[in-house]
Design an enzyme around this catalytic site. Structure first.
Site, PDB file in Angstrom:
ATOM      1  NE  ARG A 184      -2.440   1.023   3.552  1.00 13.46           N
ATOM      2  CZ  ARG A 184      -3.260   0.682   4.541  1.00 13.46           C
ATOM      3  NH1 ARG A 184      -4.460   0.553   4.750  1.00 13.46           N
ATOM      4  NH2 ARG A 184      -2.692   0.776   5.926  1.00 13.46           N
TER       5      ARG A 184
ATOM      6  CE  LYS B   1      -2.504   4.988   6.216  1.00 14.96           C
ATOM      7  NZ  LYS B   1      -3.713   5.125   6.741  1.00 14.96           N
TER       8      LYS B   1
ATOM      9  CD  GLU C 176     -11.972   6.940   4.120  1.00 17.94           C
ATOM     10  OE1 GLU C 176     -11.144   6.007   4.372  1.00 17.94           O
ATOM     11  OE2 GLU C 176     -12.116   7.974   3.233  1.00 17.94           O
TER      12      GLU C 176
END
Length: 331
Positions: free
Chosen positions: A155, A258, A294
């Site tokens: 990720r 992220k 979210e």
């Protein structure tokens, strides 16, 4: 076995826009992934999949990776029953690696402390930075284990690619985490008392004036002994409020990465929610303001009967958590 419902969308609530969870959401590297009680339908979802993530998952023969350790080693002067989620018990050793075009990655363990950055560092001016969050815990056999660290590495590699940064290779990433945990193993709480929270960071540390990629990069990993993310504890219900003005992410944007800059914009709504007694904020989709998408710091999904329902991770507006990805693939 739980079944994954891929058929129905999940609209936001009408009337009073507030939600009460029965347990936890799937955090962006923070504590656990479990269930929410929301009496609504869910939007279609399939586990987020890319070649990097698929390769990382194939390499992981088991979800738990043991870390070599001294038997029953814990920090004696920490009161494990009162751990919070913060830096009160940050571990004394961190890992730092530097990258340059000439030398590639070179890293080492060192004492936890400040990183040297010039005011011209790309990360300070243009925000070239991604991070991860993961945990080391003690098993019932008193072994220290990590949960699928290869997927955190994958990720981070995806996020680095999105921000035009060189990613640390998976073996360097996982090796750095294992070295760090081994060096700080006495900060891993006893089973059931918390975890060693691990924060890998990748940033454009080299100086630059015009907009562009940094000439050099820093990969740093530090850790701290922590308890539950929310004050009530790991399994305590939380109240969430639906945000109707600001959005967490938009189609074609950075919501699925992220990136460090994705998180501070939620503070204005999150702080207001906490002042009104809520634990966090649920955001709606930016296109229709119709679907739950979210929470500020985590994914959200529901469990109703034998069905798991979650917003669609494959559209990359939502950051795919490792724990949520595991639950969806296992359901």
């Amino acid at each position: 076995m739980l079944q994954l419902d891929l058929q129905q969308p999940l609209p936001a609530s009408t009337g009073r826009r507030q939600l009460q969870s029965s347990s936890r959401t799937a955090h962006h590297g923070m504590p656990s992934c479990s269930q929410q009680h929301i009496q609504k339908r869910s939007k279609p979802c399939r586990p987020h999949s890319t070649p990097a993530r698929a390769q990382a998952q194939a390499q992981a023969e088991a979800p738990l990776a043991p870390v070599e350790q001294e038997p029953s080693s814990t920090k004696k002067n920490i009161t494990w029953d009162t751990l919070g989620f913060g830096l009160e018990h940050v571990a004394p050793t961190m890992y730092v690696a530097e990258w340059s075009p000439e030398q590639g990655w070179k890293g080492e363990l060192r004492a936890y402390g400040p990183l040297q950055l010039d005011p011209s560092a790309q990360v300070l001016n243009y925000g070239q930075s991604v991070f991860e969050g993961m945990k080391a815990q003690r098993s019932a056999q008193d072994r220290i284990v990590l949960f699928r660290p290869q997927q955190n590495a994958a990720r981070m590699a995806e996020g680095a690619d999105r921000l035009s940064m060189p990613a640390p290779p998976a073996d360097l990433f996982v090796g750095a985490v294992q070295q760090l945990v081994r060096e700080n193993q006495d900060y891993v709480p006893p089973q059931g008392k918390g975890s060693l929270y691990i924060r890998p960071l990748l940033m454009g540390s080299g100086g630059i004036l015009g907009l562009g990629p940094a000439p050099s990069y820093t990969f740093a990993v530090f850790c701290a002994a922590v308890g539950a993310y929310f004050k009530g504890g790991q399994m305590t219900p939380i109240d969430l409020v639906v945000e109707e003005h600001f959005h967490r992410a938009a189609p074609g944007g950075m919501g699925g990465t992220k990136a460090a800059g994705n998180y501070s914009p939620v503070l204005t709504t999150q702080l207001a929610a906490k002042q009104n007694g809520y634990a966090d904020v649920v955001y709606l989709d930016a296109k229709t303001d119709t679907y739950l998408e979210e929470v500020s710091s985590c994914n959200i999904f529901t469990v109703k009967g034998r069905h798991i329902k979650t917003p669609p991770l494959q559209v990359k507006r939502v950051s795919p958590t490792i724990s949520c990805h595991f639950l969806l693939s296992a359901a």
